[in-house]
Design a protein around this motif. Structure first.
Motif, PDB file in Angstrom:
ATOM      1  N   ASP A   1       0.821  -1.212   0.000  1.00  0.00           N
ATOM      2  CA  ASP A   1       0.000   0.000   0.000  1.00  0.00           C
ATOM      3  C   ASP A   1       0.853   1.259   0.000  1.00  0.00           C
ATOM      4  O   ASP A   1       0.555   2.237  -0.702  1.00  0.00           O
ATOM      5  CB  ASP A   1      -0.982  -0.008   1.180  1.00  0.00           C
ATOM      6  N   THR A   2       1.954   1.235   0.746  1.00  0.00           N
ATOM      7  CA  THR A   2       2.868   2.381   0.763  1.00  0.00           C
ATOM      8  C   THR A   2       3.472   2.607  -0.617  1.00  0.00           C
ATOM      9  O   THR A   2       3.540   3.742  -1.101  1.00  0.00           O
ATOM     10  CB  THR A   2       3.993   2.157   1.788  1.00  0.00           C
TER      11      THR A   2
ATOM     12  N   ASN B   1      -1.661   6.935   4.376  1.00  0.00           N
ATOM     13  CA  ASN B   1      -1.891   5.495   4.403  1.00  0.00           C
ATOM     14  C   ASN B   1      -2.391   5.178   5.811  1.00  0.00           C
ATOM     15  O   ASN B   1      -1.643   4.720   6.658  1.00  0.00           O
ATOM     16  CB  ASN B   1      -0.588   4.746   4.097  1.00  0.00           C
TER      17      ASN B   1
ATOM     18  N   VAL C   1      -4.663   5.832   0.435  1.00  0.00           N
ATOM     19  CA  VAL C   1      -4.707   4.437   0.005  1.00  0.00           C
ATOM     20  C   VAL C   1      -5.431   3.612   1.062  1.00  0.00           C
ATOM     21  O   VAL C   1      -5.308   3.863   2.264  1.00  0.00           O
ATOM     22  CB  VAL C   1      -3.279   3.882  -0.232  1.00  0.00           C
ATOM     23  N   HIS C   2      -6.232   2.653   0.593  1.00  0.00           N
ATOM     24  CA  HIS C   2      -6.802   1.682   1.524  1.00  0.00           C
ATOM     25  C   HIS C   2      -7.271   0.457   0.748  1.00  0.00           C
ATOM     26  O   HIS C   2      -7.267   0.429  -0.484  1.00  0.00           O
ATOM     27  CB  HIS C   2      -7.923   2.285   2.372  1.00  0.00           C
ATOM     28  N   SER C   3      -7.665  -0.562   1.476  1.00  0.00           N
ATOM     29  CA  SER C   3      -8.138  -1.801   0.870  1.00  0.00           C
ATOM     30  C   SER C   3      -9.572  -1.648   0.408  1.00  0.00           C
ATOM     31  O   SER C   3     -10.379  -0.935   1.018  1.00  0.00           O
ATOM     32  CB  SER C   3      -8.040  -2.938   1.892  1.00  0.00           C
TER      33      SER C   3
ATOM     34  N   LEU D   1      -5.973  -3.169  -3.410  1.00  0.00           N
ATOM     35  CA  LEU D   1      -5.621  -1.867  -2.851  1.00  0.00           C
ATOM     36  C   LEU D   1      -6.012  -0.793  -3.850  1.00  0.00           C
ATOM     37  O   LEU D   1      -5.884  -0.988  -5.061  1.00  0.00           O
ATOM     38  CB  LEU D   1      -4.123  -1.787  -2.575  1.00  0.00           C
TER      39      LEU D   1
ATOM     40  N   VAL E   1      -5.897   3.629  -4.591  1.00  0.00           N
ATOM     41  CA  VAL E   1      -5.537   4.996  -4.215  1.00  0.00           C
ATOM     42  C   VAL E   1      -6.660   5.900  -4.701  1.00  0.00           C
ATOM     43  O   VAL E   1      -7.012   5.890  -5.883  1.00  0.00           O
ATOM     44  CB  VAL E   1      -4.198   5.435  -4.840  1.00  0.00           C
TER      45      VAL E   1
END
Length: 219
Positions: free
Chosen positions: A15-16, A102, A152-154, A209, A211
């Motif tokens: 994710d980063t 994040n 960003v996330h799931s 994931l 963004v």
């Protein structure tokens, strides 16, 4: 990129990396003011400074994360200011051209967000949105006109809700990057919980994931 990481500080993962790529793709203007919310090791603050940001503020609620970010930015000689604060609860007087975040977004067994321990870096309430919703609501007040939020996330934490909340805050919102990856250790340990809640299909061991980009209009 090799980074100092203290125990309990979130390790930069897919994710980063996806968010760092989106930041570079956004074409950061030289001299931009950037806020990194939930900086962890400082990986995104470093990416922003290297991309030409003129002022970078990296914040986290964790003392260990703040120390790690200070070490990592200082070792590289980058002009990044690191502070321990919760911008989702305490208003900053500064405004920024770009916000990157994040945040914790993993659906958790408990409805409350932990205030200490390793899980604070990923647990975000039963639906994973405890921090996401607060960030969506606050971002417009932290951005300059024409400023940009990148978070960003799931997809397990409901991308449509993020888009709807940002648009409700008068930001133009869209998904600008996607990537599928296998579950990490935390999600692997919660597959039964996620299946029971209908967040994943039986046997699913991958997540997407995303963004999300939000842009504040000109005043």
């Amino acid at each position: 990129m090799r980074l100092v990481r203290l125990p309990g500080v979130y390790r930069p993962q897919g994710d980063t990396g996806l968010l760092a790529e989106a930041l570079l793709d956004a074409g950061l203007r030289p001299g931009s003011a950037v806020l990194d919310v939930g900086t962890g090791t400082g990986a995104l603050a470093i990416a922003a400074a290297r991309a030409g940001a003129g002022r970078v503020l990296a914040v986290d609620v964790s003392r260990r994360a703040v120390l790690a970010a200070r070490l990592n930015t200082a070792l590289r000689g980058l002009p990044v200011r690191v502070a321990r604060t919760d911008v989702l609860r305490h208003e900053l007087l500064e405004r920024f051209d770009v916000i990157v975040s994040n945040p914790p977004y993993v659906p958790a067994p408990e409805p409350t967000v932990p205030t200490r321990g390793r899980a604070r870096a990923w647990d975000a309430g039963r639906d994973g949105r405890a921090l996401l919703d607060r960030l969506c609501a606050l971002a417009p007040a932290l951005l300059h006109p024409r400023g940009t939020l990148l978070l960003v996330h799931s997809a397990l934490s409901d991308v449509d809700t993020t888009l709807r909340r940002l648009r409700g805050s008068r930001l133009a919102a869209s998904v600008v990057a996607r990537r599928r990856q296998e579950f990490g250790p935390v999600l692997r340990g919660r597959t039964a919980l996620l299946e029971d809640r209908g967040l994943i299909a039986p046997g699913q061991r991958e997540e997407e994931l995303v963004v999300v980009r939000g842009e504040r209009p000109a005043d």
